[in-house]
Design a protein around this motif. Structure first.
Motif, PDB file in Angstrom:
ATOM      1  N   PRO A 183       0.822  -1.206   0.000  1.00 21.26           N
ATOM      2  CA  PRO A 183       0.000   0.000   0.000  1.00 21.26           C
ATOM      3  C   PRO A 183       0.856   1.256   0.000  1.00 21.26           C
ATOM      4  N   GLY A 184       0.233   2.358  -0.338  1.00 21.12           N
ATOM      5  CA  GLY A 184       0.939   3.635  -0.285  1.00 21.12           C
ATOM      6  C   GLY A 184       0.105   4.743  -0.898  1.00 21.12           C
ATOM      7  N   TYR A 185       0.655   5.947  -0.854  1.00 19.54           N
ATOM      8  CA  TYR A 185       0.041   7.117  -1.484  1.00 19.54           C
ATOM      9  C   TYR A 185       1.133   7.886  -2.209  1.00 19.54           C
ATOM     10  N   SER A 186       0.795   8.458  -3.364  1.00 15.57           N
ATOM     11  CA  SER A 186       1.725   9.305  -4.095  1.00 15.57           C
ATOM     12  C   SER A 186       1.036  10.603  -4.476  1.00 15.57           C
ATOM     13  N   MET A 187       1.803  11.708  -4.425  1.00 13.00           N
ATOM     14  CA  MET A 187       1.270  13.025  -4.711  1.00 13.00           C
ATOM     15  C   MET A 187       1.953  13.610  -5.940  1.00 13.00           C
ATOM     16  N   PHE A 188       1.161  14.306  -6.743  1.00 20.32           N
ATOM     17  CA  PHE A 188       1.653  14.884  -7.987  1.00 20.32           C
ATOM     18  C   PHE A 188       1.171  16.327  -8.106  1.00 20.32           C
ATOM     19  N   LEU A 189       1.951  17.113  -8.834  1.00 26.01           N
ATOM     20  CA  LEU A 189       1.649  18.529  -9.062  1.00 26.01           C
ATOM     21  C   LEU A 189       1.713  18.801 -10.555  1.00 26.01           C
ATOM     22  N   ARG A 190       0.736  19.545 -11.063  1.00 23.15           N
ATOM     23  CA  ARG A 190       0.711  19.903 -12.470  1.00 23.15           C
ATOM     24  C   ARG A 190       1.067  21.379 -12.622  1.00 23.15           C
ATOM     25  N   ASP A 191       2.023  21.646 -13.503  1.00 22.67           N
ATOM     26  CA  ASP A 191       2.422  23.022 -13.807  1.00 22.67           C
ATOM     27  C   ASP A 191       2.390  23.183 -15.318  1.00 22.67           C
ATOM     28  N   GLY A 192       1.303  23.729 -15.829  1.00 27.60           N
ATOM     29  CA  GLY A 192       1.111  23.771 -17.274  1.00 27.60           C
ATOM     30  C   GLY A 192       0.932  22.364 -17.804  1.00 27.60           C
ATOM     31  N   ASP A 193       1.754  21.996 -18.771  1.00 25.94           N
ATOM     32  CA  ASP A 193       1.682  20.642 -19.328  1.00 25.94           C
ATOM     33  C   ASP A 193       2.622  19.669 -18.624  1.00 25.94           C
ATOM     34  N   ASP A 194       3.374  20.149 -17.664  1.00 26.92           N
ATOM     35  CA  ASP A 194       4.340  19.310 -16.962  1.00 26.92           C
ATOM     36  C   ASP A 194       3.730  18.711 -15.698  1.00 26.92           C
ATOM     37  N   ILE A 195       4.032  17.431 -15.453  1.00 29.04           N
ATOM     38  CA  ILE A 195       3.575  16.726 -14.253  1.00 29.04           C
ATOM     39  C   ILE A 195       4.793  16.393 -13.408  1.00 29.04           C
ATOM     40  N   PHE A 196       4.697  16.648 -12.108  1.00 35.31           N
ATOM     41  CA  PHE A 196       5.800  16.392 -11.192  1.00 35.31           C
ATOM     42  C   PHE A 196       5.350  15.464 -10.059  1.00 35.31           C
ATOM     43  N   HIS A 197       6.238  14.555  -9.703  1.00 37.93           N
ATOM     44  CA  HIS A 197       6.028  13.705  -8.520  1.00 37.93           C
ATOM     45  C   HIS A 197       6.642  14.430  -7.331  1.00 37.93           C
ATOM     46  N   THR A 198       5.837  14.737  -6.320  1.00 40.17           N
ATOM     47  CA  THR A 198       6.319  15.529  -5.187  1.00 40.17           C
ATOM     48  C   THR A 198       6.532  14.715  -3.925  1.00 40.17           C
ATOM     49  N   TYR A 199       5.789  13.590  -3.760  1.00 42.67           N
ATOM     50  CA  TYR A 199       5.865  12.900  -2.469  1.00 42.67           C
ATOM     51  C   TYR A 199       5.245  11.514  -2.603  1.00 42.67           C
ATOM     52  N   SER A 200       5.763  10.567  -1.850  1.00 42.02           N
ATOM     53  CA  SER A 200       5.122   9.257  -1.683  1.00 42.02           C
ATOM     54  C   SER A 200       5.350   8.798  -0.257  1.00 42.02           C
ATOM     55  N   MET A 201       4.436   7.989   0.259  1.00 43.37           N
ATOM     56  CA  MET A 201       4.607   7.436   1.605  1.00 43.37           C
ATOM     57  C   MET A 201       4.017   6.038   1.639  1.00 43.37           C
ATOM     58  N   TYR A 202       4.629   5.202   2.488  1.00 43.88           N
ATOM     59  CA  TYR A 202       4.286   3.796   2.559  1.00 43.88           C
ATOM     60  C   TYR A 202       4.241   3.353   4.025  1.00 43.88           C
ATOM     61  N   ALA A 203       3.930   2.050   4.224  1.00 49.13           N
ATOM     62  CA  ALA A 203       3.917   1.448   5.564  1.00 49.13           C
ATOM     63  C   ALA A 203       3.082   2.304   6.521  1.00 49.13           C
ATOM     64  N   ARG A 204       3.553   2.515   7.750  1.00 48.90           N
ATOM     65  CA  ARG A 204       2.742   3.243   8.730  1.00 48.90           C
ATOM     66  C   ARG A 204       2.642   4.732   8.421  1.00 48.90           C
ATOM     67  N   GLY A 205       3.507   5.220   7.539  1.00 43.83           N
ATOM     68  CA  GLY A 205       3.378   6.610   7.144  1.00 43.83           C
ATOM     69  C   GLY A 205       2.039   6.894   6.508  1.00 43.83           C
ATOM     70  N   ALA A 206       1.459   5.875   5.844  1.00 39.49           N
ATOM     71  CA  ALA A 206       0.201   6.069   5.130  1.00 39.49           C
ATOM     72  C   ALA A 206      -1.026   6.001   6.032  1.00 39.49           C
ATOM     73  N   GLU A 207      -0.870   5.531   7.265  1.00 34.33           N
ATOM     74  CA  GLU A 207      -2.058   5.331   8.086  1.00 34.33           C
ATOM     75  C   GLU A 207      -2.697   6.636   8.545  1.00 34.33           C
ATOM     76  N   GLN A 208      -1.962   7.748   8.467  1.00 28.21           N
ATOM     77  CA  GLN A 208      -2.546   9.011   8.892  1.00 28.21           C
ATOM     78  C   GLN A 208      -3.691   9.426   7.982  1.00 28.21           C
ATOM     79  N   LEU A 209      -3.797   8.810   6.789  1.00 31.18           N
ATOM     80  CA  LEU A 209      -4.908   9.112   5.901  1.00 31.18           C
ATOM     81  C   LEU A 209      -6.066   8.150   6.097  1.00 31.18           C
ATOM     82  N   GLY A 210      -5.960   7.241   7.042  1.00 31.69           N
ATOM     83  CA  GLY A 210      -7.073   6.387   7.437  1.00 31.69           C
ATOM     84  C   GLY A 210      -7.649   6.917   8.735  1.00 31.69           C
ATOM     85  N   GLY A 211      -8.749   7.630   8.661  1.00 31.17           N
ATOM     86  CA  GLY A 211      -9.251   8.410   9.788  1.00 31.17           C
ATOM     87  C   GLY A 211      -9.530   7.631  11.059  1.00 31.17           C
ATOM     88  N   SER A 212     -10.013   6.375  10.940  1.00 29.73           N
ATOM     89  CA  SER A 212     -10.412   5.646  12.143  1.00 29.73           C
ATOM     90  C   SER A 212      -9.234   5.369  13.063  1.00 29.73           C
TER      91      SER A 212
END
Length: 246
Positions: A183-212
């Motif tokens: 599992p994991g999450y990845s974040m991207f940013l669009r600047d005009g026609d360009d796409i950038f990868h800004t961040y990814s997190m895995y393991a327990r780092g990702a649990e902060q996005l699971g509210g319960s």
């Protein structure tokens, strides 16, 4: 079952104020960490990733749906499986229309991506009654490039930014054997026609996005899992998390 000590209101208030000092320190530390996260450099996405959705084949820029930012949840769903991962399913249950609407007001889109074929994704999505956008990366390098499908025969092994040698040192050498979904999450940013990868997190780092999880962290019994302190706050035995989660 082990329960908290019973004290007077005055004693509880004093203990609560002591804890508040630590909570405030953590809040300030979290704010500083978030600022450091925003200062991370970013990487231009050069590869043309293709996905399949309900309306046919799309590409990474299409997943933004006109927004400036994109959050991708990497949902564990191997092409050979009939159902999605139970833990990812529990997380996905908490994705509400309201959450998506609030993200959209901040020019941010949220999608889920799995390696299973779209037919399986659509069937499971309907079974769960979910409405969020979910795309198949089947046949694409996307999962391998973002280190959520681990297969040494396809790409060098890396999980949670650890190489295979480093994973072996932590007792996780099994990740170099065969193929596995993570599992994991990845974040991207669009600047005009360009796409950038800004961040990814895995393991327990990702649990902060699971509210319960974070709601349970505020309760006396917590998550009721074996690894938590103090011990004995659960009526049932639960397996510990893998080492990489601690």
């Amino acid at each position: 079952m082990s329960l908290p000590e019973v004290v007077s209101h005055e004693e509880w208030l004093a203990a609560r104020r002591d804890l508040l000092v630590k909570e405030k320190a953590m809040t300030r530390a979290r704010d500083a960490l978030n600022a450091d996260r925003r200062r991370l450099p970013m990487v231009r996405v050069e590869k043309d990733y293709s996905f399949e959705g309900p309306e046919g084949h799309v590409h990474l820029p299409d997943l933004f749906d006109g927004h400036r930012q994109l959050i991708v949840q990497h949902f564990m769903f191997d092409p050979e499986w009939d159902d999605g991962c139970p833990s990812c399913t529990a997380s996905a249950d908490e994705i509400s229309d309201g959450l998506l609407a609030h993200l959209h007001t901040r020019n941010t889109n949220f999608v889920v991506v799995s390696r299973a074929p779209l037919e399986k994704i659509e069937r499971y999505k309907a079974k769960r009654g979910w409405t969020f956008p979910w795309y198949s990366s089947y046949g694409s390098d996307f999962n391998y490039d973002f280190n959520v499908t681990i297969d040494a025969s396809v790409a060098p092994v890396m999980f949670n930014f650890l190489t295979l040698d480093e994973l072996e040192d932590r007792g996780l050498g099994w990740m170099g054997e065969g193929s596995s979904e993570q599992p994991g999450y990845s974040m991207f940013l669009r600047d005009g026609d360009d796409i950038f990868h800004t961040y990814s997190m895995y393991a327990r780092g990702a649990e902060q996005l699971g509210g319960s999880y974070y709601f349970l962290d505020l309760t006396a019994l917590g998550r009721q899992e074996n690894w938590e302190e103090p011990k004995g706050r659960s009526d049932e035995v639960r397996e510990n998390r893998p080492d990489f989660a601690n």
